[in-house]
Design a protein around this motif. Structure first.
Motif, PDB file in Angstrom:
ATOM      1  N   GLU A  33       3.379  -2.253 -11.769  1.00  0.00           N
ATOM      2  CA  GLU A  33       4.375  -1.225 -11.441  1.00  0.00           C
ATOM      3  C   GLU A  33       5.037  -1.540 -10.106  1.00  0.00           C
ATOM      4  OE1 GLU A  33       3.097   2.695 -10.232  1.00  0.00           O
ATOM      5  OE2 GLU A  33       1.072   1.966  -9.773  1.00  0.00           O
ATOM      6  N   ARG A  34       6.126  -0.861  -9.871  1.00  0.00           N
ATOM      7  CA  ARG A  34       6.790  -0.932  -8.569  1.00  0.00           C
ATOM      8  C   ARG A  34       6.361   0.277  -7.757  1.00  0.00           C
ATOM      9  NH1 ARG A  34      12.843  -2.806  -8.674  1.00  0.00           N
ATOM     10  NH2 ARG A  34      13.008  -0.834  -7.572  1.00  0.00           N
ATOM     11  N   GLY A  35       5.875   0.003  -6.521  1.00  0.00           N
ATOM     12  CA  GLY A  35       5.511   1.083  -5.622  1.00  0.00           C
ATOM     13  C   GLY A  35       6.554   1.235  -4.520  1.00  0.00           C
ATOM     14  N   ARG A  36       6.253   2.093  -3.580  1.00  0.00           N
ATOM     15  CA  ARG A  36       7.171   2.323  -2.451  1.00  0.00           C
ATOM     16  C   ARG A  36       6.369   2.470  -1.180  1.00  0.00           C
ATOM     17  NH1 ARG A  36       9.768   6.201   0.699  1.00  0.00           N
ATOM     18  NH2 ARG A  36       8.179   7.726   0.130  1.00  0.00           N
ATOM     19  N   ILE A  37       6.796   1.789  -0.125  1.00  0.00           N
ATOM     20  CA  ILE A  37       6.115   1.900   1.167  1.00  0.00           C
ATOM     21  C   ILE A  37       6.405   3.281   1.755  1.00  0.00           C
ATOM     22  CG2 ILE A  37       5.922   0.979   3.510  1.00  0.00           C
ATOM     23  CD1 ILE A  37       6.674  -1.743   2.406  1.00  0.00           C
ATOM     24  N   ALA A  38       5.325   4.043   1.965  1.00  0.00           N
ATOM     25  CA  ALA A  38       5.485   5.406   2.480  1.00  0.00           C
ATOM     26  C   ALA A  38       5.351   5.468   3.986  1.00  0.00           C
ATOM     27  CB  ALA A  38       4.456   6.331   1.831  1.00  0.00           C
ATOM     28  N   ALA A  39       4.572   4.548   4.574  1.00  0.00           N
ATOM     29  CA  ALA A  39       4.386   4.576   6.024  1.00  0.00           C
ATOM     30  C   ALA A  39       3.971   3.196   6.503  1.00  0.00           C
ATOM     31  CB  ALA A  39       3.334   5.615   6.418  1.00  0.00           C
ATOM     32  N   VAL A  40       4.382   2.882   7.745  1.00  0.00           N
ATOM     33  CA  VAL A  40       4.029   1.610   8.380  1.00  0.00           C
ATOM     34  C   VAL A  40       3.544   1.915   9.789  1.00  0.00           C
ATOM     35  CG1 VAL A  40       4.809  -0.661   9.121  1.00  0.00           C
ATOM     36  CG2 VAL A  40       5.777   0.377   7.049  1.00  0.00           C
ATOM     37  N   GLU A  41       2.297   1.548  10.071  1.00  0.00           N
ATOM     38  CA  GLU A  41       1.762   1.677  11.425  1.00  0.00           C
ATOM     39  C   GLU A  41       1.494   0.274  11.956  1.00  0.00           C
ATOM     40  OE1 GLU A  41      -1.616   4.348  11.626  1.00  0.00           O
ATOM     41  OE2 GLU A  41      -1.032   5.244   9.700  1.00  0.00           O
ATOM     42  N   THR A  42       2.042  -0.036  13.113  1.00  0.00           N
ATOM     43  CA  THR A  42       1.871  -1.379  13.660  1.00  0.00           C
ATOM     44  C   THR A  42       1.134  -1.338  14.989  1.00  0.00           C
ATOM     45  OG1 THR A  42       4.022  -1.273  14.771  1.00  0.00           O
ATOM     46  CG2 THR A  42       3.980  -2.209  12.556  1.00  0.00           C
ATOM     47  N   LEU A  71      -0.396  -0.294   6.122  1.00  0.00           N
ATOM     48  CA  LEU A  71       0.627   0.172   5.188  1.00  0.00           C
ATOM     49  C   LEU A  71       0.056   1.248   4.282  1.00  0.00           C
ATOM     50  CD1 LEU A  71       2.137  -3.263   4.016  1.00  0.00           C
ATOM     51  CD2 LEU A  71       2.809  -1.865   5.980  1.00  0.00           C
ATOM     52  N   THR A  72       0.831   2.283   4.060  1.00  0.00           N
ATOM     53  CA  THR A  72       0.509   3.290   3.057  1.00  0.00           C
ATOM     54  C   THR A  72       1.567   3.185   1.970  1.00  0.00           C
ATOM     55  OG1 THR A  72      -0.517   4.776   4.662  1.00  0.00           O
ATOM     56  CG2 THR A  72       0.210   5.746   2.581  1.00  0.00           C
ATOM     57  N   ILE A  73       1.105   3.023   0.736  1.00  0.00           N
ATOM     58  CA  ILE A  73       2.015   2.731  -0.368  1.00  0.00           C
ATOM     59  C   ILE A  73       1.837   3.760  -1.471  1.00  0.00           C
ATOM     60  CG2 ILE A  73       2.614   1.022  -2.138  1.00  0.00           C
ATOM     61  CD1 ILE A  73       1.564  -1.110  -0.148  1.00  0.00           C
ATOM     62  N   GLU A  74       2.936   4.350  -1.888  1.00  0.00           N
ATOM     63  CA  GLU A  74       2.908   5.309  -2.983  1.00  0.00           C
ATOM     64  C   GLU A  74       2.884   4.549  -4.305  1.00  0.00           C
ATOM     65  OE1 GLU A  74       6.364   7.667  -2.412  1.00  0.00           O
ATOM     66  OE2 GLU A  74       5.461   8.930  -0.850  1.00  0.00           O
ATOM     67  N   ALA A  75       2.046   5.008  -5.215  1.00  0.00           N
ATOM     68  CA  ALA A  75       1.896   4.330  -6.503  1.00  0.00           C
ATOM     69  C   ALA A  75       1.367   5.320  -7.513  1.00  0.00           C
ATOM     70  CB  ALA A  75       0.965   3.130  -6.360  1.00  0.00           C
ATOM     71  N   ALA A  76       1.160   4.852  -8.734  1.00  0.00           N
ATOM     72  CA  ALA A  76       0.622   5.704  -9.791  1.00  0.00           C
ATOM     73  C   ALA A  76      -0.400   4.925 -10.614  1.00  0.00           C
ATOM     74  CB  ALA A  76       1.752   6.232 -10.686  1.00  0.00           C
TER      75      ALA A  76
END
Length: 276
Positions: free
Chosen positions: A8-17, A24-29
């Motif tokens: 599936e294709r996910g989406r990057i929800a947050a980036v902490e550097t 990385l926090t990534i939204e998915a199902a």
């Protein structure tokens, strides 16, 4: 291990550097089904470890080396990413063996659209060029693809091409790539092992090149066989010793043998004749 078949294709929800890492926090199902702490998920082809999860997302840490070698150093909120869970033993291997260990990045050089497909040309680092071959496998942003064309070996700028079908264009992020975009690439694991064996064979100088015999480097490949050399044939048995020479014959006599001097007997007297 992965197969390069994107789930599936996910989406990057947050980036902490931080100074030398990122989270990385990534939204998915789909990839969250049964996910647990410590599981591996490939994000744009990069194998990451789940350190936290919710019903709608997962979080993973990215170390400095991964950031330096992949496109995750440009990760931003809202960016789409390709996702794949680690393969299960017994699953069909629909793509090819993908480790999630990125070799580097390439840039899109050209796009050639077709009626139902698209040819994409990518740049190729000279150090990686020997690992890419026509009709071979390569993973681009985690997608298992077949190399459809490559540059000549003596070309000043190396490149390779892949042909994308409509399913790949819509189910992955590759359909959104434009000229100049960076992508992660992972070459075939078999090619990487052969390159390493070639380097070791050259460094050690083991075996006369060109013989192709086990345990030696063969000209044109440099492959060093791990098979032990066949035992040498046993030596032929020694010939039996020659029989002793016959004793020399006595010297031949130059004169006839002596004959004993035997007296010849006198003739018998004739019988007397009678007269009438």
């Amino acid at each position: 291990m992965f197969t390069g078949i994107i789930e599936e294709r996910g989406r990057i929800a947050a980036v902490e550097t931080t100074t030398d890492a990122a989270r990385l926090t990534i939204e998915a199902a789909r990839v969250l089904e049964g996910v647990a702490h410590g599981d591996s998920i490939a994000v744009n082809g990069v194998c990451l470890t789940v350190v936290a999860s919710t019903p709608t997302s997962f979080t993973a840490d990215v170390m400095a080396q991964t950031l330096a070698m992949s496109t995750l150093d440009e990760a931003v909120e809202g960016a789409p990413v390709n996702l794949e869970r680690a393969a299960l033993v017994g699953d069909r291997l629909g793509g090819h063996i993908v480790q999630g260990h990125i070799d580097g990045t390439s840039r899109v050089l050209a796009l050639t659209p077709g009626d139902a497909w698209r040819v994409v040309r990518f740049s190729l680092d000279p150090d990686l060029a020997p690992l890419v071959t026509g009709k071979g496998s390569i993973a681009i942003d985690g997608v298992s693809l077949t190399v459809s064309n490559i540059s000549p070996a003596d070309a000043p700028e190396q490149w390779f091409e892949v042909s994308l079908i409509p399913e790949t264009l819509t189910a992955t992020t590759l359909g959104e790539r434009v000229v100049g975009d960076r992508v992660n690439i992972e070459t075939d694991i078999v090619a990487r092992h052969i390159e390493r064996m070639l380097a070791l064979a050259t460094a050690s100088g083991s075996g006369p090149a060109g013989t192709g015999s086990p345990g030696t480097a063969s000209a044109g490949t440099g492959f060093v066989s791990s098979v032990a050399p066949a035992p040498a044939a046993p030596p032929a048995p020694a010939a039996p010793p020659a029989p002793p020479a016959a004793p020399p014959a006595p010297p031949a006599s130059t004169s006839a043998p002596a004959v004993p001097n035997t007296p010849t007997p006198a003739p018998a007297p004739a019988p007397a004749r009678s007269s009438s």
